[in-house]
Motif scaffolding. Structure first.
Motif, PDB file in Angstrom:
ATOM      1  N   PRO A  92       5.478   4.612   4.523  1.00  0.00           N
ATOM      2  CA  PRO A  92       4.250   3.854   4.809  1.00  0.00           C
ATOM      3  C   PRO A  92       2.984   4.695   4.679  1.00  0.00           C
ATOM      4  O   PRO A  92       1.971   4.193   4.215  1.00  0.00           O
ATOM      5  CB  PRO A  92       4.445   3.369   6.248  1.00  0.00           C
ATOM      6  N   GLU A  93       3.051   5.967   5.056  1.00  0.00           N
ATOM      7  CA  GLU A  93       1.842   6.799   5.006  1.00  0.00           C
ATOM      8  C   GLU A  93       1.431   7.104   3.574  1.00  0.00           C
ATOM      9  O   GLU A  93       0.349   7.650   3.345  1.00  0.00           O
ATOM     10  CB  GLU A  93       2.013   8.085   5.822  1.00  0.00           C
ATOM     11  N   ARG A  96       3.408  -1.746   3.407  1.00  0.00           N
ATOM     12  CA  ARG A  96       4.061  -0.690   4.171  1.00  0.00           C
ATOM     13  C   ARG A  96       5.365  -1.124   4.838  1.00  0.00           C
ATOM     14  O   ARG A  96       6.202  -0.289   5.162  1.00  0.00           O
ATOM     15  CB  ARG A  96       3.105  -0.173   5.254  1.00  0.00           C
ATOM     16  N   MET A 156      -7.752   8.037   2.039  1.00  0.00           N
ATOM     17  CA  MET A 156      -6.408   8.137   2.602  1.00  0.00           C
ATOM     18  C   MET A 156      -5.647   9.379   2.137  1.00  0.00           C
ATOM     19  O   MET A 156      -4.703   9.797   2.789  1.00  0.00           O
ATOM     20  CB  MET A 156      -5.600   6.890   2.221  1.00  0.00           C
ATOM     21  N   HIS A 178      -3.078   4.309  12.781  1.00  0.00           N
ATOM     22  CA  HIS A 178      -2.482   3.141  12.116  1.00  0.00           C
ATOM     23  C   HIS A 178      -2.993   3.004  10.683  1.00  0.00           C
ATOM     24  O   HIS A 178      -2.221   2.768   9.754  1.00  0.00           O
ATOM     25  CB  HIS A 178      -2.744   1.863  12.894  1.00  0.00           C
ATOM     26  N   LEU A 179      -4.305   3.176  10.515  1.00  0.00           N
ATOM     27  CA  LEU A 179      -4.901   3.019   9.180  1.00  0.00           C
ATOM     28  C   LEU A 179      -4.346   4.054   8.201  1.00  0.00           C
ATOM     29  O   LEU A 179      -3.987   3.729   7.073  1.00  0.00           O
ATOM     30  CB  LEU A 179      -6.430   3.162   9.278  1.00  0.00           C
ATOM     31  N   MET A 180      -4.256   5.289   8.630  1.00  0.00           N
ATOM     32  CA  MET A 180      -3.963   6.373   7.703  1.00  0.00           C
ATOM     33  C   MET A 180      -2.482   6.743   7.654  1.00  0.00           C
ATOM     34  O   MET A 180      -2.027   7.322   6.667  1.00  0.00           O
ATOM     35  CB  MET A 180      -4.776   7.614   8.078  1.00  0.00           C
ATOM     36  N   VAL A 181      -1.756   6.486   8.714  1.00  0.00           N
ATOM     37  CA  VAL A 181      -0.341   6.884   8.763  1.00  0.00           C
ATOM     38  C   VAL A 181       0.571   5.663   8.789  1.00  0.00           C
ATOM     39  O   VAL A 181       1.610   5.643   8.123  1.00  0.00           O
ATOM     40  CB  VAL A 181      -0.056   7.782  10.000  1.00  0.00           C
ATOM     41  N   GLY A 182       0.186   4.669   9.583  1.00  0.00           N
ATOM     42  CA  GLY A 182       0.985   3.449   9.640  1.00  0.00           C
ATOM     43  C   GLY A 182       2.221   3.547  10.511  1.00  0.00           C
ATOM     44  O   GLY A 182       3.069   2.659  10.480  1.00  0.00           O
ATOM     45  N   ARG A 183       2.343   4.639  11.258  1.00  0.00           N
ATOM     46  CA  ARG A 183       3.473   4.775  12.188  1.00  0.00           C
ATOM     47  C   ARG A 183       2.932   5.276  13.522  1.00  0.00           C
ATOM     48  O   ARG A 183       1.951   5.997  13.571  1.00  0.00           O
ATOM     49  CB  ARG A 183       4.455   5.855  11.725  1.00  0.00           C
ATOM     50  N   ARG A 184       3.649   4.960  14.581  1.00  0.00           N
ATOM     51  CA  ARG A 184       3.281   5.469  15.899  1.00  0.00           C
ATOM     52  C   ARG A 184       3.803   6.892  16.033  1.00  0.00           C
ATOM     53  O   ARG A 184       4.943   7.174  15.652  1.00  0.00           O
ATOM     54  CB  ARG A 184       3.924   4.584  16.966  1.00  0.00           C
ATOM     55  N   LEU A 228      -2.054  -2.255  19.171  1.00  0.00           N
ATOM     56  CA  LEU A 228      -3.121  -2.462  18.194  1.00  0.00           C
ATOM     57  C   LEU A 228      -3.041  -3.885  17.675  1.00  0.00           C
ATOM     58  O   LEU A 228      -1.985  -4.324  17.216  1.00  0.00           O
ATOM     59  CB  LEU A 228      -2.958  -1.490  17.025  1.00  0.00           C
ATOM     60  N   GLN A 236      -2.427  -3.377   2.835  1.00  0.00           N
ATOM     61  CA  GLN A 236      -1.777  -2.116   3.155  1.00  0.00           C
ATOM     62  C   GLN A 236      -0.651  -2.317   4.178  1.00  0.00           C
ATOM     63  O   GLN A 236       0.463  -1.813   4.002  1.00  0.00           O
ATOM     64  CB  GLN A 236      -2.837  -1.157   3.709  1.00  0.00           C
TER      65      GLN A 236
END
Lengths: 340, 340
Positions: free
Chosen positions: B209-210, B198, B253, A251-257, B231, B194
């Protein structure tokens, strides 16, 4: 003289043979996963990729959502008998003691300097953490990258006498390439050090540094010896990218599942659960190390030996079966282990 | 009758005119930055992109190293009179108090509920932090994304009566597209949240978003009300992506030093310094808000009014001049501000 019809049949037959030969040649050439045996495992992963990339299907997924995350140690390359990053840290100790001689008689450096692997393996966790902090921080990120690059170019695995980066699993390399050819963005999500893996991820897996999520310490912005602005690695832990830390790190680095998640140990459980909890089709898989001849055999799932590194419990195996996750048998599903 | 040579000359002339007309048409059509005036600023940024993407030049940079980072507030879109994320937090308070009526008489919620913007602006930082924590955490990341998406679709800037996402600077949008067309990977590196940015970065800037680095809180992996793994956003700060936090966040990142960095305030200073400290050509730029008619005018650099939001000090301006950073005058360098 052959009758016209026999002659025509022969022509037809040889043409047919040619066509069928050419077609099977083409098939072999087009097989994106030639190092995988033709088992239900290969079928499942190919079917998933086809189902999510075919626009005419209801299971189609837009290219931007095609995120695939892979654990590294034990999933993409050999993790036994010891993580290569730990070996790196041990190898760094002599240089570290040379720079700071007062460490010579201090634990854990004292024990590491003896070279006695059994004694080293018995060091308590708190001492090991001191070792990691001392060898992985206190320098600029540029210095660290140069150090790791140099080590990776010369260090060799004792069993195969090859660089660690040559011990990636060829079937997984093919799968990474197959995914990218189908518009997937491939990520490494590792319990190992993010900065460590980023040094070689592009050359080893074709995965750029920005697509490596790993255990990460902080850095501090300041000025290096040459007066230039620089980032210095500090020992503060920002992300412990194991277990629950894997979905949190994604989540922190990609932001997508992720749409696809591959792992091989209990440290990957939460990443797979999180992946599966998304809407629509998802593919989760675990690599089972059941091939002592060609690599190593460990579990303790399915009665395999219980080792400290890369634990794959029976409980995780049962969860995988219950949830329909793919379990890859290295022995049965992989034609070969490494690139020649 | 015209002599043959005159006739030929006329033909030649009209052909020439046609060619020259067509060529200037093509030039206008091919101009990747039509909303920029033809000033030295435009020339500098176009020359930099050409110098780093032309394989025949010594200044050529491999595509994978073409990382461009952009501050958001005040660099890509309007930040005055208040960051849109702060407005979001204020707007969330009534729903928050409805869910937890006990907050009604507690600061800072009590003051926010009065709607008195002057009193709100006077709230001490500690109270504001409580407000941010309450409105930006305590829910799953999916719930948060849905909330922000809903708000962005309906909230409007009071001056232009348009959604905030319509108030991006058209010249910067063109520049982002121009960079991507030239193989650059464009990133937002924002002091804003962030997770907040995003939600709309892809639809607003074409930035997935990434590729958004921002101030980030932690999340906790667990199970949502429906029993599914989820999460939950927690108030723990992982990365304060301002000042020194910008290069630190970029390292965390992205893992590479940018080739291009654009900002507009003292909060971007370290990002630009870090970018410039890399080897080879680098492009750093600061947007100066000197256009009170079409947008806002603030500094205090160059004697512009000193405001709280997006401070661009004279010291930063002097550093830019000394280092050869580009300073973009919104008034002189931009033909228009927003898309029509």
């Amino acid at each position: 003289m052959l009758s016209k019809s026999v002659f025509q049949n022969l022509i037809g037959l040889s043409l047919g043979l040619c066509v069928s030969f050419a077609s099977s040649m083409a098939q072999a050439q087009n097989d994106p996963l030639p190092s995988w045996n033709d088992t239900v495992t290969k079928q499942a992963i190919v079917e998933f990729v086809e189902a999510t990339t075919d626009e005419t299907k209801q299971t189609f997924v837009a290219p931007e959502a095609r995120i695939a995350t892979f654990d590294q140690d034990g999933t993409l390359w050999v993790e036994h008998p010891m993580y290569s990053q730990v070996i790196y840290c041990l190898d760094r100790v002599p240089a570290l003691v040379e720079a700071k001689p007062e460490l010579k008689d201090v634990e854990p450096f004292k024990t590491v300097l003896t070279g006695d692997r059994e004694a080293i393996a018995k060091l308590p966790m708190a001492e090991l953490e001191k070792l990691l902090a001392a060898t992985l921080s206190g320098m600029t990120v540029d210095e660290f990258q140069a150090e790791v690059g140099k080590w990776m170019a010369s260090a060799k695995d004792p069993r195969w006498k090859r660089p660690y980066t040559a011990l990636t699993y060829q079937p997984m390399q093919e799968f990474l390439g197959y995914l990218r050819a189908n518009g997937f963005k491939t990520y490494i999500v590792t319990g190992g050090g993010q900065d460590f893996v980023r040094v070689y991820s592009q050359s080893t897996y074709g995965i750029p540094p920005e697509q490596v999520v790993g255990t990460a310490g902080g850095t501090t912005y300041g000025y290096a010896k040459d007066g230039k602005p620089a980032l210095t690695k500090d020992p503060k832990l920002l992300l412990n990218d194991n277990n629950a830390g894997k979905p949190e790190g994604i989540h922190l680095m990609v932001g997508r599942r992720p749409l696809i998640a591959f792992g091989n140990s209990t440290g990957d459980k939460e990443m797979l659960e999180y992946t599966e909890a998304g809407d629509g089709p998802r593919l989760s898989a675990l690599v089972l190390h059941d091939d002592a001849d060609r690599e190593y055999a460990y579990g303790p799932a399915k009665g395999l030996p219980d080792t400290k590194v890369g634990t794959f419990t029976q409980e995780l195996y049962d969860e995988a079966m219950k949830n329909g996750w793919v379990v890859i048998s290295m022995k049965d599903d992989w034609k070969r282990m490494f690139a020649d």
